[in-house]
Design an enzyme around this catalytic site. Structure first.
Site, mmCIF file in Angstrom:
data_model
loop_
_atom_site.group_PDB
_atom_site.id
_atom_site.type_symbol
_atom_site.label_atom_id
_atom_site.label_comp_id
_atom_site.label_asym_id
_atom_site.label_seq_id
_atom_site.Cartn_x
_atom_site.Cartn_y
_atom_site.Cartn_z
ATOM 1 N N SER A 55 64.257 -24.326 23.722
ATOM 2 C CA SER A 55 64.068 -23.619 24.994
ATOM 3 C C SER A 55 62.828 -24.098 25.736
ATOM 4 C CB SER A 55 63.884 -22.114 24.731
ATOM 5 O OG SER A 55 64.898 -21.608 23.931
ATOM 6 N N HIS A 111 64.338 -14.068 24.290
ATOM 7 C CA HIS A 111 64.688 -14.318 22.888
ATOM 8 C C HIS A 111 63.973 -13.357 21.945
ATOM 9 C CE1 HIS A 111 67.185 -17.691 23.826
ATOM 10 N NE2 HIS A 111 66.221 -18.298 24.493
#
Lengths: 463, 463, 463, 463
Positions: B309, B400
């Site tokens: 990410s 997340h």
């Protein structure tokens, strides 16, 4: 590529029924001693930390626990939910105060949202979590089917039922429903359900069903994506020439089938709700109009859309009149005379009852001749004049009239099945769906309680 | 047998756009002179007699009218809706009073339902009617995409947006969504949308897309039954050995494809929301967990589920520190020295900026060597310590972490695309989804604001 | 419920390619030393005991062995098959004798069946076994694509090819083919093949393809159930008003798209065979007629069905005339003068070549004006008068004329692509499919070699 | 996107039956006076000019004409086809001569192809044209079902039937067939056919069928793409523990259903050919092996694959022995004594017949005890020793033995249905399909006529 997802994380209610263990369980009849455990699990669902996924996993466990209970246990479960997980007064009051004391629009809007949230009972917040579970929606529909009879005399359960009905109504919004035509090519597992669910004219065998799916017949049902194997409501249609006046003739398995291209009339002869738990969530209205629309586009020869419907409240109303001693006022002098004459000179009210009680009376020409004018007139009067509040007393009449249909014709000896005689004295009604009049009729009926009816029916009632 | 129903009665928004006439129309920019006509039509939708079918037909007309307006006209339309069709104060007060004065439970419950109804703005009651229209849900999603930027500085529009978001959130409840795997066998019309919607690592061509659908890749999307041709959100996964640390390597079209059966790790390297109008309606959380679950059942060799990410807030935060003059405190003495030395003896903060501003700096070994310890440490500190309220400042990190993932590793020069350098200074992060730890991590993060992180990352931040 | 059966018993050719071991293998170029092993395996397939299942398993092994060979090895493999597994003379003679000496009808019929069996080469008996194997039919089609160029100068390979073509023709009988319309909703994997297979007007990009699938375009293909992912032949159609005369205008991606309901003409502008291995197995004939039929039923406004076709043999024929010195006879006196005048007074034949050799000549007004009457007349003459045997020399003309189409119009500067200029000197032809004349035209062409043509085209040739 | 093509050009046989006119027709019983017209139409199909499309249109007309005939007319039609459209001797002779006089390989190969063509009867060339017609393949299959009984005593019709069987065998090659699992989710229209076609153990009702599709049952069928709604052959399987020895127990609708995951044995208890017109075109062999393969991959616990099969030839053979006076030799002395004793001292052969003729004998313990050793031994001997030519006399035994199965066990009182007693004296046999032995067994049986059997069965026969 649509994936069958039986989420391990969430757990599947369905698999669960086949015995997946969970760390806790309740005795089948949910004795007092177990109710604290239940409260604790409900609280865990509602308040617990953890993501939405865990919340749903806990809801699934609760669902499995419910399903493992016996009827007594289930009622206790519902009672706890209804009585202890309602709106919290203090939260409502706090939000009302917050709204009153808000100093600007932003504050007021926030307080209103807070108030709305406070008005949603935790019980419903809990039940919403079933939406995401495999078979979860069907679980709630079936739970409501069990709740309904219990709620009749119980305010708390009634309130829970109201909330649940509203929740289901939002999920089963007409926009989510898919209309499907069902043919003899449909899965046997689906057709089997139609046989079980048909509520108006019993489907006696697979052969009877096949006959109702013949080339000059149509069967349409609504489906919801969360319960794809379950019809919600279905309607059966016969494509014929001229408006049908007898349902036994319509369902005769030995009659030859017509060419649908030649038919000028679609007769809706049966509408059945398939899910008891969706009582009060109405889609029959849409079903008929959509089917009429679909048919008229595919078979342009169809000009007339009409039902062939029972009058299920007629006999009960009539008996009440006779019981109440108002019987005599129901007949004209000559009718009274005729009735008495062929019934051993009993008084006309009693004569009527005696005649109707005789098995196969409709095959006795003399009796039928005496009864016809009386029952036709009283049927017309019942449909046009007898009310429940401001609206038609007969529930089938109310359904079609509020849809905007017109009371077109009453048919004599139109349903001589046991059920047809017992409820409707053999009468059946054609409610006409004239697409260009529907809105006007609906408005007149719901706004001013005016019933649209053919002049012949009005005359009949006046005679 | 699923029927394509373009209901003549209802009218189809879609067909409408191709020119179906209606009896009224508005000038494109909705001048003052036309607003009364608009109000009249809105009132007709809300209050008019006639069945629900006619109500929806009127809603469809209103929808067509909206679509025929230009941006100015649309804004005016939304303003009228937001300002004139909000909650009616008198109705709310009346319901509150009714509740206060209720003498029994039944009365109180009824008043509460009345209150809840009064708290639902008519604007939303109007917009709900679009649910049943062909393309109606997509219409609302797109309308909200237009509303969002306008609502930023406008309380009334903002309130309307809040209500609309809540409405859409209930319709797009996770329980209604279907997860599908998308392959190179999918319709080109769908794949074309993926190319357009991909938000993280641009899909440069059909060939690039095909590479991302290769045998060692997976692409999953959520769909909603009312918008079957539109992906809502999609995630791209690479099946590899060991946790990937560089996205360019991952997306290299010339690299050979591996055997998915051999992979031990699934790397989620891109998650894109496809519908701007569904901002704030979250399903990314479910998507990752469902996909992880689906993958682990189909490819039992997969042991590790991790993202690769970006850190999109890092550079902006860093620049802010440097602007604020706090720059010097960011570096150790030796780092400051190193930076100055290779940047013409500029002070270290300025040196850092100068170095990062040089095109292709990451290929300059000396610069990269000086920058690595600084940026890695500051990246770790940014992710672990910088907050927005109590939660992680970086929105990807927050996403997340609130899902229950663990900040596992920070990777140097992991995304050297223009975008990757500009936002994240080339850093990328692996967030690890350990299914057995997810709930615990989620709880710690949302309850106590504790971030789950590997000890190596913690050490990095402390250095 | 259709099962994907990759029979473990049979083994799948497809999986095999990914490395399934078998107990024997051949060196890639099939040296002499390995050919006995090959013969032995072929014999095992043909004669071995064991059920049909084992026979097919052995055939699959043989197929995998073939695929593992390099081009040299494959040619040797085919030579062995062609030369050593042909018809066995003794068996034929024995059957002929049995037939001669048969004493009754039963015996004679039996002998005839024996004779027919003897006339089927063992090589073909072997290849038939591939029918039941996964991917087996595609294997044979591709094998024939490799066989075709080798067979050109080799009688044994040619005979094998003839037999194989006949076998494939029986399998690909028109009765087994399914016609499908292909849209932008089709799988990308399929559309990708269309891009690769288009043989007439190159598809330059996905965008170009999307344009060809627009609302006023149609693309139809034939498929076979044993190769469901592979188009066999496909035709592209434009729905327009009036017969199109220029293919660049038709394929212009920037042109607005029309409403198919308004079109009166369907232009078949490209027909491509997709499988080289099915050369000589014709279905183009059926494709056009079926598509015309399908279109005319779905879009009743379509009145005219016509192609826009190249004249691929024209320039080659013309050059041959000029080479052969017959050039002068091709022109009228005034044409000759015109040509010479604008080409530096070269003799007309040379002038013609010089003009056509100039890049972009078609944009030079003077050149184009001089060339037009010459090329139009010669084009008409080429199409109407030049023959291959008794039939049209140009293969595209022959295809449409034998289908029963009429040579309707020749169009000037109708295809100015490089290919169009090089092969057809920019000319394109409309072949008209008038469904009521097709049979008559076909008969006249195949029976009496008479070409159906519009009188304007005949006049052009006579001028 | 698969198009339903009812080609207007070709005409659809199906629609045709509903009355499409054609310019000619035949009297229903095809009198002499009409046969010339028929010949003329057949000639038109075979020889006429015009494209293949017109040829098929003419074939369709011929098909409609056939279907309009009565049984007498159809037989005459088939006689004309069989007797007048056979192989033309002169053409065969010409081709043989051409082959003899060929001077090179090319000429010889050409002559051989010419010879092969001459050996194909025009009748078959005509019937091939039905392949491309809607419902054309089903037409031919049904035509052959009518031809078969007529062909028994007629050489010409027999020859036509042989050719037709061969044609159908090539079309119904196993490679074209699709195996499907049929469940209770299948279309009712398909399930209805299974009820009609089941040939071994009658399906008595929809409920009986549902029981056979329960979770511990499987039903698989082969389908052909040209007859997608028609099963060709189907097999019914029970998933049980241990090899089943009684078919009534297996089909008991009241027995609880087992968990398929727990089963170790798959019992094939019924195989039915569904198309009479495909007699002699065998696919049963493939069906069992494919199903066994499919099951073993999906339910890895399954270790044993066995049939539970009747011995349909046993009683007929036994009666023949008794008739032929060889009865006495069938019994041992003590058996003879036992039989006589309980049957009024009749001689043993007569006693056996008398006992078996008594209704419900199998419930008479004394009779059953006396009969068991005799019938078990004779059953074993019949299966192992009685031959038709070199192969097993019992056709079910022959079918499974030639598939490579092993005669595993004979079961006493295993089928006490009327049919089971009449044909098999209540015996049933388990034929074991051991996938690792199948090839070897098949080879031994077809090559050397050796029957694979368990030693217990061998012992039984020897006793």
């Amino acid at each position: 590529m649509r994936l069958e997802l039986f989420d391990r994380t969430l757990g599947s209610l369905k698999r669960a029924l086949r015995g997946r263990s969970q760390s806790w369980s309740l005795a089948p009849d949910l004795p007092q001693s177990d109710s604290d455990l239940l409260r604790q699990r409900i609280d865990a669902c509602l308040g617990a930390p953890g993501g939405e996924v865990s919340a749903r996993a806990r809801a699934a466990e609760l669902g499995r626990a419910y399903l493992a209970l016996n009827p007594t246990g289930r009622e206790r479960f519902l009672q706890i939910l209804a009585n202890e997980y309602g709106v919290v007064d203090a939260e409502v009051e706090a939000a009302i105060t917050a709204r009153r004391t808000a100093t600007d629009d932003v504050g007021r809007v926030a307080a209103e949202r807070q108030l709305r949230a406070a008005l949603l009972p935790p019980s419903i917040r809990l039940l919403r979590q079933f939406n995401g579970l495999p078979q979860g929606v069907k679980f709630l529909v079936d739970l409501r089917a069990e709740l309904l009879p219990l709620a009749r005399g119980d305010a708390a359960l009634k309130a829970l039922d109201n909330e649940l009905r509203e929740l289901l109504a939002s999920w089963f919004d007409i926009g989510f429903l898919a209309l499907e035509r069902i043919t003899w090519e449909a899965p046997a597992a689906l057709l089997e359900k139609l046989i079980a669910y048909e509520a108006v004219h019993e489907i006696r065998s697979w052969h009877d069903l096949k006959n109702r799916l013949d080339s000059d017949r149509r069967l349409y049902a609504f489906f919801h994506p969360s319960m794809p194997d379950e019809p919600l409501i279905f309607v059966q249609v016969a494509l014929v020439s001229g408006i049908a006046d007898n349902v036994q003739a319509l369902l005769d398995e030995t009659a030859p089938s017509g060419d649908p291209e030649d038919a000028d009339t679609a007769i809706f002869y049966s509408i059945s709700n398939a899910q008891a738990g969706l009582a009060g969530v109405s889609f029959g209205n849409f079903l008929i109009k959509r089917v009429a629309d679909h048919l008229s586009r595919n078979l342009p020869n169809l000009k007339t859309f009409s039902t062939l419907s029972p009058v299920p409240g007629f006999r009960a109303w009539l008996d009440l009149q006779l019981d109440g001693g108002e019987g005599e006022a129901l007949f004209t002098a000559s009718e009274a005379q005729d009735l008495s004459r062929i019934a051993d000179n009993q008084p006309p009210g009693l004569a009527l009852r005696t005649l109707l009680a005789a098995p196969g009376w409709y095959e006795d020409e003399a009796a039928a001749a005496a009864l016809k004018p009386v029952l036709m007139r009283l049927g017309a009067r019942y449909l046009l004049e007898v009310k429940r509040g401001d609206l038609a007393h007969d529930r089938v009449a109310h359904f079609h009239l509020s849809n905007g249909a017109r009371l077109e014709r009453i048919n004599w000896l139109a349903d001589t099945s046991e059920n047809g005689l017992r409820q409707s004295a053999g009468l059946m009604v054609n409610y006409l769906y004239d697409l260009s009049e529907i809105d006007k009729n609906h408005e007149a009926y719901t706004g001013e309680n005016r019933i649209a009816a053919a002049s012949a029916v009005r005359r009949l009632a006046r005679d």
